[in-house]
Write a protein that holds these residues in place. Structure first.
Motif, PDB file in Angstrom:
ATOM      1  N   GLU A  30      16.839  12.524  25.060  1.00  9.91           N
ATOM      2  CA  GLU A  30      16.359  11.924  26.300  1.00  9.91           C
ATOM      3  C   GLU A  30      15.631  13.025  27.063  1.00  9.91           C
ATOM      4  O   GLU A  30      16.219  14.071  27.369  1.00  9.91           O
ATOM      5  CB  GLU A  30      17.522  11.380  27.129  1.00  9.91           C
ATOM      6  N   GLU A  45      12.599   8.491  25.626  1.00 13.05           N
ATOM      7  CA  GLU A  45      13.584   8.571  24.553  1.00 13.05           C
ATOM      8  C   GLU A  45      12.880   8.828  23.223  1.00 13.05           C
ATOM      9  O   GLU A  45      11.871   8.202  22.923  1.00 13.05           O
ATOM     10  CB  GLU A  45      14.384   7.271  24.461  1.00 13.05           C
ATOM     11  N   ARG A 435      20.495  14.961  26.635  1.00 13.04           N
ATOM     12  CA  ARG A 435      20.935  13.802  27.393  1.00 13.04           C
ATOM     13  C   ARG A 435      20.574  13.999  28.854  1.00 13.04           C
ATOM     14  O   ARG A 435      20.746  15.095  29.403  1.00 13.04           O
ATOM     15  CB  ARG A 435      22.448  13.612  27.267  1.00 13.04           C
TER      16      ARG A 435
END
Length: 448
Positions: A30, A45, A435
Motif C-alpha cells: 500500500e 495498491e 501497509r
C-alpha cells in the motif's frame, strides 16, 4: 532564518479514474497515502508482481499499461472503517480536503494499444459514476449552453493531482487537442510535444465561478496547458519528461509547484496562481529534488545534493527546505541521515518527513539528538514550523507498541491534513510489505 529574493515557480498536477472492483488479489504493498481533513485516506495498491507505478517506461519513455490484477487504489474512511472505495487498474489517487472528491488515473483497455484517462469520483455518492476529466472534442449543437453527448476521451492522460477544494485538477498528456481555455469545445490544439515529452494540463471544474462543478455546461469547465515561461506569448506549452515530473497543488488550488529534469539539471518551479499561470524558477541542482509539497505560498522539498536558489550566488547544502514565496524566507532542516517525502499540513503550519536521522538542527542552530533512535532505520517526524520544535514521531509508537511497530520496520512517506485535525498517515514496511497506517498525533492512537 535565511532571506531569499523573489522568484516565480511552476506546478503541475495529475489525475486518475475510478472503476468497479471485484474480488481483489492479495495486496502486497500500500503506497502513496493522501489524507483529507475528515479522516478519509486514499492510497495506491500494488499486487504481485510488485511494481512502483502503473506505467513502466523504457529508455525512450513509451508507456505500457500493466495488467489489471497488478494495481488498484483504495479510499478508506477512518471515522467509519466499514466505508471504503476500491478501484482496479488505477493509480496515483488524491482526495480533496473535505474528503469528497477522489482523483486518479485508470487504464482504458477499450483502446488499442491501451491508454489511460483521468477521473474524479464523488465519495459522498456511492452510486455516482466517475467523471472523466481528460476529455476533448465536444459540441453544443442546439446552442442551449449544454454540451451534447459524451465527450471524447484523450489519447492518454496520467499522473493527476487535485486541489484541497476539489476545483482544480492537473495531469499530464501528450494530446494537444485537450486545450480548451474557453470551455466551449473549440480551443486551438496545443503544439505536439517532442518525442517522449508531455504537456501539463490545468483543468478548472468551476471556470464560470458559479459555485458548482458543472461539467456539462458550456464555459463551466476549462482545460489549458501550462505555458513555457521562456515564451512571453504564452502559446508554447512547457514540455516535460514523463518519468521526471512531480506535481503538487495547494489547498485552495490557486498555487502549483513541481520539480522536473531538463536532461541536464533538476529544476523546482512555482506558479502562484493557475488562473494566470506565470511559472517561476525557484531552484536548480545536478541532483534530484523531491516531489514538492505546497501549502499556499509555502513550498517544502528535499534536495539530495547541493543546489542553488535563483538569484543567489552561493549553493545551499543538501537538506529539507521550506520556502515562503510571499515573505521570501526559508527554513532549513539539516540531519545526519537520509531524508525524504517532505509534506506540509494544508495550512502550512507543520512539516512531516521520513528520515534515518539520529540528530537534527534547524537553520544552523544546535544539534538535537535522539538517544533511543535506531541508526539507519527510517522514522516519520513532524515539526512545528513556527517554533522549529519536533511535535511527533514514530519513535513514540515504537516505544509504546513494539509488537505493531518493531524497532527495525521502516516508516516512510507521510501525509498530513490541516494541523488542527491531529492526524497523520504513512507507510509502514514489515518484512518487505508496505501497509498504510493512520495515527492520531495528539494521543498516538492507531486508527489503522
Amino acid at each position: 532564518m535565511r532571506f531569499l529574493p523573489c522568484w516565480t515557480i511552476l506546478l503541475t498536477v495529475t489525475v486518475v479514474t475510478l472503476g468497479t472492483f471485484g474480488q481483489a488479489p492479495i495486496v502486497t504493498n500500500e503506497l502513496l497515502p493522501w489524507l483529507a481533513d475528515n479522516g478519509v485516506v486514499t492510497w495506491q495498491e500494488l499486487y504481485d508482481p510488485r511494481r512502483t507505478d502503473m506505467f513502466q517506461p523504457s529508455v525512450l519513455f513509451p508507456v505500457s499499461v500493466l495488467p489489471t490484477p497488478n494495481i488498484g487504489l483504495r479510499a478508506f474512511d477512518s471515522a467509519n472503517p466499514n466505508t471504503f472505495v476500491a478501484v482496479s487498474n488505477a493509480g496515483r489517487p488524491q482526495v480533496s480536503a473535505d474528503g469528497r472528491w477522489l482523483v486518479f488515473y485508470q487504464a482504458d483497455t477499450t483502446t488499442n494499444p491501451p491508454t489511460a484517462q483521468v477521473y474524479v469520483k464523488d465519495m459522498t455518492d456511492p452510486n455516482a459514476a466517475p467523471r472523466l476529466i481528460s476529455y476533448k472534442g465536444w459540441t453544443d449543437t442546439d446552442n442551449d449552453n449544454i454540451r451534447d453527448g459524451a465527450p471524447t476521451p484523450s489519447s492518454g492522460a496520467v499522473l493527476p493531482a487535485i486541489s484541497g477544494s476539489g476545483r482544480i485538477v492537473v495531469f499530464l498528456s501528450q494530446d494537444g487537442a485537450l486545450n480548451d481555455p474557453k470551455g466551449d469545445g473549440a480551443g486551438t490544439p496545443a503544439p505536439a510535444p517532442p518525442p517522449g515529452r508531455w504537456l501539463i494540463y490545468i483543468h478548472d471544474r468551476d471556470a464560470d465561478n458559479s459555485g458548482s462543478f458543472d461539467d456539462a455546461k458550456v464555459g463551466g469547465t476549462t482545460t489549458r496547458f501550462l505555458p513555457d515561461p521562456s515564451d512571453p506569448t504564452g502559446n508554447t506549452p512547457l514540455f516535460v519528461r514523463l518519468t521526471e515530473v512531480r506535481l503538487s497543488l495547494d489547498a485552495t488550488g490557486r498555487a502549483l509547484a513541481f520539480s522536473v529534469f531538463t536532461g541536464t539539471a533538476w529544476q523546482l518551479w512555482y506558479v502562484p496562481d493557475v488562473q494566470s499561470p506565470t511559472p517561476t524558477l525557484i531552484a536548480q541542482s545536478n541532483a534530484p529534488f523531491s516531489t514538492p509539497s505546497l501549502a499556499g505560498s509555502r513550498l517544502a522539498f528535499t534536495a539530495s545534493g547541493a543546489f542553488q536558489f535563483t538569484a543567489t550566488s552561493q549553493p545551499s547544502p543538501p537538506g529539507v527546505y521550506v520556502v515562503d514565496n510571499t515573505t521570501n524566507q526559508s527554513i532549513a532542516l539539516q540531519t545526519n541521515g537520509v531524508n525524504g517525502a517532505p509534506a506540509l499540513s494544508r495550512d502550512g503550519n507543520l512539516l512531516a518527513l521520513h528520515s534515518t536521522m539520529t540528530a537534527y538542527r534547524m537553520n544552523g542552530g544546535n544539534w538535537v539528538p535522539f538517544p533511543n533512535k535506531r541508526n539507519a532505520v527510517e522514522d516519520v517526524f513532524a515539526f512545528d514550523l513556527a517554533t522549529g520544535q519536533l511535535v511527533w514521531s514514530t519513535l513514540a509508537l515504537r516505544q509504546a507498541n513494539p509488537n505493531q511497530f518493531p524497532p527495525y520496520a521502516p516508516c516512510v512517506n507521510p501525509t498530513l491534513p490541516s494541523s488542527s485535525v491531529n492526524l497523520i498517515a504513512f507507510q509502514q514496511i514489515v518484512n518487505g510489505q508496505s501497509r498504510v497506517r493512520i495515527v492520531n498525533t495528539a494521543t498516538s492512537a492507531i486508527l489503522r
